[in-house]
Design an enzyme around this catalytic site. Structure first.
Site, PDB file in Angstrom:
ATOM      1  N   ASP A   1       6.658   4.288  15.219  1.00 15.93           N
ATOM      2  CA  ASP A   1       7.981   3.791  14.821  1.00 15.93           C
ATOM      3  C   ASP A   1       8.576   4.164  16.322  1.00 15.93           C
ATOM      4  O   ASP A   1       9.429   3.749  16.926  1.00 15.93           O
ATOM      5  CB  ASP A   1       8.859   4.249  13.928  1.00 15.93           C
ATOM      6  CG  ASP A   1       8.330   3.367  12.736  1.00 15.93           C
ATOM      7  OD1 ASP A   1       7.278   4.071  12.020  1.00 15.93           O
ATOM      8  OD2 ASP A   1       8.970   2.447  12.289  1.00 15.93           O
TER       9      ASP A   1
ATOM     10  N   CYS B   1      -0.159   3.689   5.922  1.00 11.35           N
ATOM     11  CA  CYS B   1       0.872   2.649   5.804  1.00 11.35           C
ATOM     12  C   CYS B   1       0.363   1.234   6.384  1.00 11.35           C
ATOM     13  O   CYS B   1      -0.978   1.041   6.479  1.00 11.35           O
ATOM     14  CB  CYS B   1       2.069   3.073   6.761  1.00 11.35           C
ATOM     15  SG  CYS B   1       3.409   2.347   6.378  1.00 11.35           S
TER      16      CYS B   1
ATOM     17  N   ARG C   1      17.291  -0.280  10.256  1.00  5.69           N
ATOM     18  CA  ARG C   1      16.032   0.790  10.156  1.00  5.69           C
ATOM     19  C   ARG C   1      16.333   1.297  11.215  1.00  5.69           C
ATOM     20  O   ARG C   1      15.671   1.008  12.213  1.00  5.69           O
ATOM     21  CB  ARG C   1      14.873  -0.032  10.000  1.00  5.69           C
ATOM     22  CG  ARG C   1      14.569  -0.884   8.838  1.00  5.69           C
ATOM     23  CD  ARG C   1      14.123  -0.462   7.643  1.00  5.69           C
ATOM     24  NE  ARG C   1      13.263   0.517   7.428  1.00  5.69           N
ATOM     25  CZ  ARG C   1      12.071   0.608   7.142  1.00  5.69           C
ATOM     26  NH1 ARG C   1      11.189  -0.536   7.136  1.00  5.69           N
ATOM     27  NH2 ARG C   1      11.210   1.726   6.993  1.00  5.69           N
TER      28      ARG C   1
ATOM     29  N   ASN D   1       6.403   8.468  12.811  1.00  5.33           N
ATOM     30  CA  ASN D   1       5.661   7.274  11.835  1.00  5.33           C
ATOM     31  C   ASN D   1       5.848   7.389  10.532  1.00  5.33           C
ATOM     32  O   ASN D   1       6.295   8.567  10.000  1.00  5.33           O
ATOM     33  CB  ASN D   1       4.099   7.193  12.209  1.00  5.33           C
ATOM     34  CG  ASN D   1       3.365   5.999  12.082  1.00  5.33           C
ATOM     35  OD1 ASN D   1       4.002   4.826  12.203  1.00  5.33           O
ATOM     36  ND2 ASN D   1       2.446   5.899  11.331  1.00  5.33           N
TER      37      ASN D   1
HETATM   38  C1  RUB Z   1       5.778   1.330   9.031  1.00  4.80           C
HETATM   39  C2  RUB Z   1       5.297   2.096   9.782  1.00  4.80           C
HETATM   40  C3  RUB Z   1       4.262   1.934  10.727  1.00  4.80           C
HETATM   41  C4  RUB Z   1       5.155   1.739  12.212  1.00  4.80           C
HETATM   42  C5  RUB Z   1       4.283   0.941  13.587  1.00  4.80           C
HETATM   43  O1  RUB Z   1       6.906   1.822   7.928  1.00  4.80           O
HETATM   44  O2  RUB Z   1       5.494   3.457   9.880  1.00  4.80           O
HETATM   45  O3  RUB Z   1       3.244   2.490  11.012  1.00  4.80           O
HETATM   46  O4  RUB Z   1       6.436   0.898  12.149  1.00  4.80           O
HETATM   47  O5  RUB Z   1       4.179  -0.378  12.925  1.00  4.80           O
HETATM   48  P1  RUB Z   1       7.620   0.770   7.134  1.00  4.80           P
HETATM   49  P2  RUB Z   1       3.775  -1.614  14.071  1.00  4.80           P
HETATM   50  O6  RUB Z   1       6.851  -0.007   6.264  1.00  4.80           O
HETATM   51  O7  RUB Z   1       8.616   1.616   6.600  1.00  4.80           O
HETATM   52  O8  RUB Z   1       8.567  -0.383   8.043  1.00  4.80           O
HETATM   53  O9  RUB Z   1       2.502  -1.262  14.529  1.00  4.80           O
HETATM   54  O10 RUB Z   1       3.696  -2.738  13.160  1.00  4.80           O
HETATM   55  O11 RUB Z   1       5.038  -1.551  14.917  1.00  4.80           O
END
Ligand code: RUB
Length: 288
Positions: free
Chosen positions: A186, A116, A61, A195
């Site tokens: 992200d 999300c 990813r 994100n």
């Molecule tokens: C997940 C997403 C989350 C960020 C932050 O996308 O966009 O908002 O990764 O997550 P996917 P965290 O489901 O495609 O992985 O706060 O858990 O790091």
């Protein structure tokens, strides 16, 4: 290419878990990757085969930066204690520090919109709701095409936070009813906050209705990579949500499925990090 058949099988399984989004969210991807790399290091040390496996994992990813940043640090120090330190930071230390800022952002009775499934945003909200006694309610978007918003809604319900699940295209309709938007990230880049696809639409709508837009993200999300791309996922994820009858008539039509978007800094009120609540100007300074 990889050292042992056993390690290779396990690596392929780890790759599948991340690729399929069963393990999702930038932080969780990193924690999962670190757990795997710890096992690899225990078995064979930090030789060049370790580097190959690490590189394979970080490409699964490519947009999420945390695992990348961790691997860069591990490659420099080449010690188990580095992996352990990073795991402790991600699993506990950073979220405890982030949670301390909830008083600056959350008030009792607030309705918060989120998008999300962000482990960091949810931990922040759950902490504010629970330990600080602020009674929150949340509006969660379903998040097409993989519907991570349902995971968010279930998790919040388990934490006894009232939650309303809405369609992604209802964001503008509900924005006037919320007090703030709280999302994860992200990557924090010079261009803005990366994100889940659709995040920028929450931000644009929030600005229109004069609602604050907060991003919750630990410091390992600071992204200085020159080589950066937005992951484009298989068209099938979009395609399979279309009814069979309609699918038949879609031959020849191009489908795009980017997984993330970038929200420019001018739409962000603040980033809540373990190092403090930062204004976009401070973040931009840091990213220079
Ligand atoms: C997940 C997403 C989350 C960020 C932050 O996308 O966009 O908002 O990764 O997550 P996917 P965290 O489901 O495609 O992985 O706060 O858990 O790091």
């Amino acid at each position: 290419m990889y050292p042992k058949v056993l390690a290779m099988v396990t690596l392929e399984r780890a790759v599948r878990e991340i690729e399929s989004v069963r393990v999702q969210g930038a932080k969780q991807i990193a924690v999962y990757g670190l757990q795997f790399l710890r096992q690899v290091a225990l078995e064979q040390g930090f030789d060049e085969r370790f580097d190959k496996i690490a590189d394979r994992l970080r490409k699964v990813r490519p947009t999420a930066v945390v695992l990348h940043n961790c691997i860069e640090m591990i490659k420099q120090e080449r010690k188990l204690s580095t992996i352990d330190r990073l795991m402790a930071y991600l699993s506990e230390e950073s979220s405890e520090k982030i949670a301390k800022h909830s008083d600056r952002v959350l008030r009792s009775g607030m309705t918060v919109m989120t998008h999300c499934h962000s482990g960091e945003a949810l931990q922040f909200l759950k902490h504010g709701h629970g330990r600080h006694g602020k009674k929150l309610s949340v509006i969660a978007t379903e998040t097409k095409p993989l519907e991570q918003g349902i995971k968010t809604a279930k998790e919040l319900t388990q934490a006894r936070i009232p939650v309303t699940l809405i369609l992604d295209n209802a964001v503008g309709f509900f924005m006037k009813d919320v007090d703030a938007v709280v999302v994860g990230a992200d990557a924090l880049r010079r261009e803005g906050v990366v994100n889940k696809i659709g995040t920028s639409l929450l931000a644009f709508s929030a600005k229109h209705y004069h609602k604050p837009f907060y991003v919750v993200a630990n410091a390992l999300k600071v992204d200085r990579r020159k080589d950066f791309s937005i992951e484009e996922r298989p068209a099938m994820e979009v395609y399979r949500q279309i009814t069979t009858a309609k699918r038949k008539s879609l031959h020849g039509i191009k489908i795009r499925n980017p997984a993330f978007d970038v929200t420019p800094w001018e739409y962000v009120t603040a980033v809540i990090t373990d190092e403090g609540v930062m204004k976009p100007s401070q973040m931009k300074e840091r990213l220079k």
